[in-house]
Design a protein around this motif. Structure first.
Motif, mmCIF file in Angstrom:
data_model
loop_
_atom_site.group_PDB
_atom_site.id
_atom_site.type_symbol
_atom_site.label_atom_id
_atom_site.label_comp_id
_atom_site.label_asym_id
_atom_site.label_seq_id
_atom_site.Cartn_x
_atom_site.Cartn_y
_atom_site.Cartn_z
ATOM 1 N N MET A 23 0.812 -1.217 0.000
ATOM 2 C CA MET A 23 0.000 0.000 0.000
ATOM 3 C C MET A 23 0.849 1.272 0.000
ATOM 4 O O MET A 23 0.359 2.353 -0.326
ATOM 5 C CB MET A 23 -0.936 0.019 1.215
ATOM 6 C CG MET A 23 -2.073 -0.983 1.131
ATOM 7 S SD MET A 23 -3.236 -0.563 -0.171
ATOM 8 C CE MET A 23 -4.629 -1.588 0.320
ATOM 9 N N HIS A 24 2.117 1.138 0.377
ATOM 10 C CA HIS A 24 3.001 2.300 0.459
ATOM 11 C C HIS A 24 3.878 2.423 -0.786
ATOM 12 O O HIS A 24 4.962 3.004 -0.744
ATOM 13 C CB HIS A 24 3.852 2.206 1.725
ATOM 14 C CG HIS A 24 3.038 2.119 2.974
ATOM 15 N ND1 HIS A 24 2.711 3.215 3.746
ATOM 16 C CD2 HIS A 24 2.426 1.059 3.564
ATOM 17 C CE1 HIS A 24 1.963 2.838 4.760
ATOM 18 N NE2 HIS A 24 1.763 1.532 4.678
ATOM 19 N N THR A 25 3.392 1.906 -1.897
ATOM 20 C CA THR A 25 4.113 1.971 -3.162
ATOM 21 C C THR A 25 3.916 3.333 -3.820
ATOM 22 O O THR A 25 2.801 3.847 -3.885
ATOM 23 C CB THR A 25 3.605 0.874 -4.120
ATOM 24 O OG1 THR A 25 3.842 -0.401 -3.531
ATOM 25 C CG2 THR A 25 4.308 0.948 -5.463
ATOM 26 N N GLY A 26 5.010 3.908 -4.307
ATOM 27 C CA GLY A 26 4.907 5.150 -5.080
ATOM 28 C C GLY A 26 4.192 6.266 -4.337
ATOM 29 O O GLY A 26 4.384 6.477 -3.139
ATOM 30 N N THR A 27 3.349 6.988 -5.056
ATOM 31 C CA THR A 27 2.608 8.110 -4.475
ATOM 32 C C THR A 27 1.447 7.562 -3.654
ATOM 33 O O THR A 27 0.570 6.873 -4.179
ATOM 34 C CB THR A 27 2.082 9.024 -5.594
ATOM 35 O OG1 THR A 27 3.175 9.389 -6.442
ATOM 36 C CG2 THR A 27 1.449 10.276 -5.005
ATOM 37 N N HIS A 28 1.439 7.876 -2.361
ATOM 38 C CA HIS A 28 0.416 7.300 -1.484
ATOM 39 C C HIS A 28 0.192 8.169 -0.259
ATOM 40 O O HIS A 28 1.002 9.037 0.067
ATOM 41 C CB HIS A 28 0.816 5.892 -1.039
ATOM 42 C CG HIS A 28 2.044 5.867 -0.177
ATOM 43 N ND1 HIS A 28 3.313 5.904 -0.697
ATOM 44 C CD2 HIS A 28 2.202 5.827 1.178
ATOM 45 C CE1 HIS A 28 4.203 5.888 0.288
ATOM 46 N NE2 HIS A 28 3.545 5.841 1.428
#
Length: 207
Positions: A47-52
């Protein structure tokens, strides 16, 4: 009206936090035109991938989850602040050189946006900087790093911000974005019960 996409493209080869292989997204094809009448794919990613956006439950056991986020907090006026001169972290001392008002959603632009250091010693917001932004009563903080902090074992920055109801938006791409005020749109995907969710973040600048 100018629309500026400040999101990270998601792919298996994208930068991930501290280059940890288990954090790399995996995209697979489930059906293609070679064996079906439609094309469908599947993604497996943190869930903490890339823009988040981080929700309080990321840090606090009894914290709120992403579906409880008030969208007015991520569809709001924002202020890009240029800290490309920061070598290691953004501190209170650096933040005091900028104009920051109560209710601002501040976006911290650093040398992270123009370099390939996202998986290494990226610039982050330290405890003193988080304390200052809490005192200024900002509504949110975004940064062009995969984490808003990097080398603080107690997660002081996360705790200070999320514990004060301040939104954390990570994984921005701000290269080429000038220090100015914008309208920010950064709504997270509506996952129920999640501690974070990916977002497509854009800035809108009026002509």
């Amino acid at each position: 009206m100018k629309i500026i996409d400040i999101s990270m493209p998601v792919s298996h080869d994208m930068p991930v936090y501290k280059a940890r292989e288990e954090k790399r997204p995996h995209i697979s094809v489930q059906s293609s035109f070679s064996d079906a009448s439609v094309y469908e794919s599947r993604i497996d990613m943190n869930m903490h991938t890339g823009t988040h956006i981080d929700a309080p439950m990321h840090i606090f056991e009894d914290g709120g989850t992403i579906e409880k986020l008030d969208l007015s907090k991520v569809i709001t006026r924002s202020r890009v602040l240029d800290f490309q001169n920061a070598e290691n972290s953004i501190s209170r001392e650096l933040l005091e050189t900028k104009t920051i008002e109560k209710g601002d959603f501040v976006l911290l632009k650093t040398k992270n946006s123009a370099s390939d250091i996202l998986e290494g010693e990226f610039v982050f917001l330290d405890k003193s900087g988080a304390e200052y932004l809490k005192e200024k009563e900002v509504s949110g903080v975004g940064i062009d790093a995969l984490g808003i902090e990097r080398s603080q074992p107690g997660h002081e920055t996360h705790k200070l911000l999320l514990g004060s109801g301040i939104i954390i938006l990570e994984g921005l791409r701000l290269d080429g974005v000038s220090e100015a005020e914008y309208l920010l749109l950064a709504a997270p995907v509506l996952f129920k019960g999640a501690e974070a969710a990916p977002a497509r973040a854009v800035l809108i600048q009026e002509d």
